[in-house]
Enzyme design. Structure first.
Site, PDB file in Angstrom:
ATOM      1  N   LYS A  92      -0.063  -8.418   5.063  1.00  0.00           N
ATOM      2  CA  LYS A  92      -0.056  -7.176   5.343  1.00  0.00           C
ATOM      3  C   LYS A  92       1.051  -6.560   4.804  1.00  0.00           C
ATOM      4  O   LYS A  92       2.303  -7.269   4.557  1.00  0.00           O
ATOM      5  CB  LYS A  92       0.340  -7.185   7.086  1.00  0.00           C
ATOM      6  N   GLY A  93       1.129  -5.541   4.044  1.00  0.00           N
ATOM      7  CA  GLY A  93       1.986  -4.831   3.402  1.00  0.00           C
ATOM      8  C   GLY A  93       2.507  -3.558   4.070  1.00  0.00           C
ATOM      9  O   GLY A  93       2.107  -3.403   5.184  1.00  0.00           O
ATOM     10  N   LYS A  94       3.390  -2.803   3.327  1.00  0.00           N
ATOM     11  CA  LYS A  94       3.975  -1.911   4.067  1.00  0.00           C
ATOM     12  C   LYS A  94       2.976  -0.653   4.271  1.00  0.00           C
ATOM     13  O   LYS A  94       2.764  -0.049   5.466  1.00  0.00           O
ATOM     14  CB  LYS A  94       5.066  -1.010   3.152  1.00  0.00           C
ATOM     15  N   PHE A  95       2.005  -0.615   3.406  1.00  0.00           N
ATOM     16  CA  PHE A  95       0.896   0.798   3.467  1.00  0.00           C
ATOM     17  C   PHE A  95      -0.494   0.082   3.736  1.00  0.00           C
ATOM     18  O   PHE A  95      -1.556   0.693   3.913  1.00  0.00           O
ATOM     19  CB  PHE A  95       0.836   1.419   2.560  1.00  0.00           C
ATOM     20  N   LEU A 152      -5.380 -11.570   4.764  1.00  0.00           N
ATOM     21  CA  LEU A 152      -4.558 -12.472   4.095  1.00  0.00           C
ATOM     22  C   LEU A 152      -3.079 -12.203   4.129  1.00  0.00           C
ATOM     23  O   LEU A 152      -2.210 -13.031   3.857  1.00  0.00           O
ATOM     24  CB  LEU A 152      -5.167 -12.229   2.565  1.00  0.00           C
ATOM     25  N   ARG A 170      -3.543  -3.502   5.073  1.00  0.00           N
ATOM     26  CA  ARG A 170      -3.668  -4.754   5.034  1.00  0.00           C
ATOM     27  C   ARG A 170      -4.826  -5.535   3.875  1.00  0.00           C
ATOM     28  O   ARG A 170      -5.288  -4.469   3.344  1.00  0.00           O
ATOM     29  CB  ARG A 170      -4.327  -4.956   6.451  1.00  0.00           C
ATOM     30  N   VAL A 171      -4.699  -6.727   3.706  1.00  0.00           N
ATOM     31  CA  VAL A 171      -5.420  -7.391   3.142  1.00  0.00           C
ATOM     32  C   VAL A 171      -6.338  -8.405   3.550  1.00  0.00           C
ATOM     33  O   VAL A 171      -5.846  -9.166   4.230  1.00  0.00           O
ATOM     34  CB  VAL A 171      -4.432  -7.911   1.680  1.00  0.00           C
ATOM     35  N   ASP A 181       9.714  -4.453 -11.286  1.00  0.00           N
ATOM     36  CA  ASP A 181       9.920  -4.909  -9.996  1.00  0.00           C
ATOM     37  C   ASP A 181       9.485  -6.430 -10.056  1.00  0.00           C
ATOM     38  O   ASP A 181       8.803  -6.812  -9.022  1.00  0.00           O
ATOM     39  CB  ASP A 181       9.217  -3.911  -9.029  1.00  0.00           C
ATOM     40  N   LYS A 191      -7.945  -4.824  -0.380  1.00  0.00           N
ATOM     41  CA  LYS A 191      -6.706  -4.239   0.109  1.00  0.00           C
ATOM     42  C   LYS A 191      -7.154  -2.873   0.621  1.00  0.00           C
ATOM     43  O   LYS A 191      -7.641  -2.061   0.001  1.00  0.00           O
ATOM     44  CB  LYS A 191      -5.669  -4.192  -1.041  1.00  0.00           C
TER      45      LYS A 191
HETATM   46  P1  AMP Z   1       0.703  -6.412  -0.275  1.00  0.00           P
HETATM   47  O1  AMP Z   1       0.229  -5.167   0.487  1.00  0.00           O
HETATM   48  O2  AMP Z   1       0.015  -6.252  -1.916  1.00  0.00           O
HETATM   49  O3  AMP Z   1       2.423  -6.586  -0.251  1.00  0.00           O
HETATM   50  O4  AMP Z   1       0.024  -7.407   0.234  1.00  0.00           O
HETATM   51  C1  AMP Z   1       0.478  -8.067   1.624  1.00  0.00           C
HETATM   52  C2  AMP Z   1       0.086  -9.576   1.596  1.00  0.00           C
HETATM   53  O5  AMP Z   1      -1.101  -9.711   1.657  1.00  0.00           O
HETATM   54  C3  AMP Z   1       0.842 -10.377   0.317  1.00  0.00           C
HETATM   55  O6  AMP Z   1       2.029 -10.522   0.883  1.00  0.00           O
HETATM   56  C4  AMP Z   1       0.046 -11.328   0.419  1.00  0.00           C
HETATM   57  O7  AMP Z   1       0.407 -12.414   1.385  1.00  0.00           O
HETATM   58  C5  AMP Z   1      -1.246 -11.127   0.848  1.00  0.00           C
HETATM   59  N1  AMP Z   1      -2.169 -10.794  -0.418  1.00  0.00           N
HETATM   60  C6  AMP Z   1      -2.011  -9.581  -1.087  1.00  0.00           C
HETATM   61  N2  AMP Z   1      -2.819  -9.549  -2.183  1.00  0.00           N
HETATM   62  C7  AMP Z   1      -3.624 -10.761  -2.196  1.00  0.00           C
HETATM   63  C8  AMP Z   1      -4.373 -11.507  -3.039  1.00  0.00           C
HETATM   64  N3  AMP Z   1      -4.963 -10.895  -4.089  1.00  0.00           N
HETATM   65  N4  AMP Z   1      -4.856 -12.594  -2.895  1.00  0.00           N
HETATM   66  C9  AMP Z   1      -4.441 -13.320  -1.606  1.00  0.00           C
HETATM   67  N5  AMP Z   1      -3.444 -12.781  -0.968  1.00  0.00           N
HETATM   68  C10 AMP Z   1      -2.852 -11.515  -1.083  1.00  0.00           C
END
Ligand code: AMP
Length: 358
Positions: free
Chosen positions: A95-98, A93, A100-101, A210, A116
């Site tokens: 990818k964040g800094k730390f 779905l 993947r989702v 934030d 996550k």
């Molecule tokens: P994060 O590490 O939380 O910043 O998540 C990285 C990306 O994954 C986000 O920018 C969303 O595009 C996607 N994402 C995170 N959590 C969810 C969720 N609960 N449902 C759908 N997409 C998500």
């Protein structure tokens, strides 16, 4: 829990590690998950709304007769121990800094969620273990339709897994960039939802600290879901400075704190709500400038509202972007502000007020 592993992974090949690790532990996970997308129990279907076994029900949802029957039969029961094998893993779905989702599906219930995956050694290297721990503690205790629910978490020797509500329409930030700016009716409905979520958080003594479009997701019905509680309540917020150099949402008391108590005052979220309202309506944040100028302008609340913004919306922005935190309009007042009243369905607001007033 998070600090227990010192296992070394090679940073550069992390995405492959994730894939291999997830696939090996879930055997046919990828193909089954793909097939599940064609089944009737995709996100948004009745099955997708069934609560995850072992997780608390949402405050907003009435249990169905089946669920009630199940609850009666199973009571009392120990909290569910989650593990990776319980989930079919679907498409990534984001990818964040730390981490993947992934889209995921709990095998026995068919419950659709977002999983996550965080690597412990990366959390360690990034010095964010405490932050993640805090995020888990806070987010898993919150139940509100406009706050992304955390159903649970588990870990293995190398990774931490967060079981999150699936936000079917993705990041609000992308919607805003795509639309450039939101029409007033939509912005007002979004701000009403944010005010409701923040009221709930503040009643629970949680300060988000934030609030910005990047930290808000959109549910399948178009409703906002506040996420990312990594900076809530505790340490001073300097993430924008360190991560991407953006100061746009920082309130004046956090740029130039007269006293460290300001960091813990929930009124910081009101300022961010003002910035958010402005950005929804104008398409850019009110103090966007060079870093030095942004700070200077925030300290003076130096902004101008374009003439295409309605007088009611301007009035709300000006009442939120007030230098003195004590003089900012209260969330209860935001909820009944003429701009909100003009664009929101009365019944909906009343229902939410009733449900979440305590
Ligand atoms: P994060 O590490 O939380 O910043 O998540 C990285 C990306 O994954 C986000 O920018 C969303 O595009 C996607 N994402 C995170 N959590 C969810 C969720 N609960 N449902 C759908 N997409 C998500």
């Amino acid at each position: 829990m998070i600090s227990s592993s010192t296992a070394q992974l090679h940073g550069g090949s992390r995405p492959n590690h994730f894939k291999v690790a997830l696939q090996s532990q879930t055997s046919t996970a990828a193909s089954t998950a793909l097939a599940s997308q064609r089944k009737p129990n995709a996100p948004g279907s009745p099955l997708a709304r069934k609560p995850l076994p072992g997780s608390a029900p949402r405050a907003s949802e009435e249990p169905s007769e089946d669920e009630l029957a199940l609850t009666l039969v199973e009571q009392p029961r120990a909290p569910k121990q989650f593990h990776l094998g319980m989930f079919e893993i679907g498409r990534p779905l984001g990818k964040g800094k730390f981490g993947r989702v992934y889209l995921a599906r709990e095998r026995t219930s068919g419950f659709i969620c977002a999983l996550k995956v965080l690597h412990k050694n990366e959390l360690q290297h990034g010095g964010v273990e405490r932050q993640v721990r805090r995020e888990i503690e806070i987010q898993s205790n919150l139940r509100h339709p406009n706050i992304l629910q955390m159903f649970g978490h588990f870990h293995d020797s190398k990774r931490v897994f967060l079981i999150l509500e699936f936000a079917g329409k993705g990041e609000l930030y992308k919607h805003l960039r795509r639309e450039n700016r939101f029409p007033e009716w939509k912005a007002a409905q979004y701000i009403a939802q944010m005010a409701s979520a923040l009221r709930y958080l503040h009643r629970k003594h949680v300060i988000h600290r934030d609030i910005k479009p990047e930290n808000i997701l959109v549910g399948i019905h178009g409703e906002l879901k506040v996420s990312d509680f990594g900076w809530s309540v505790h340490a001073p917020n300097n993430r924008r400075k360190t991560m991407c150099g953006t100061l746009d949402y920082l309130p004046p008391e956090m740029i130039n704190p007269g006293s460290s108590e300001n960091y813990y005052n929930e009124k910081v979220d009101l300022w961010s709500l003002g910035v958010l309202t402005y950005e929804f309506l104008v398409g850019e944040a009110p103090f966007e400038d060079t870093p030095v100028m942004t700070q200077r302008r925030i300290r003076r609340a130096d902004m101008s509202i374009p003439s295409f913004v309605s007088p009611e919306a301007s009035d709300l922005i000006k009442k939120l972007l007030v230098l003195n935190p004590e003089k900012r309009i209260a969330l209860e007042q935001v909820q009944v502000h003429p701009w909100i009243l003009k664009h929101c369905v009365k019944g909906e607001r009343a229902a939410n007020r009733e449900k979440y007033s305590q």
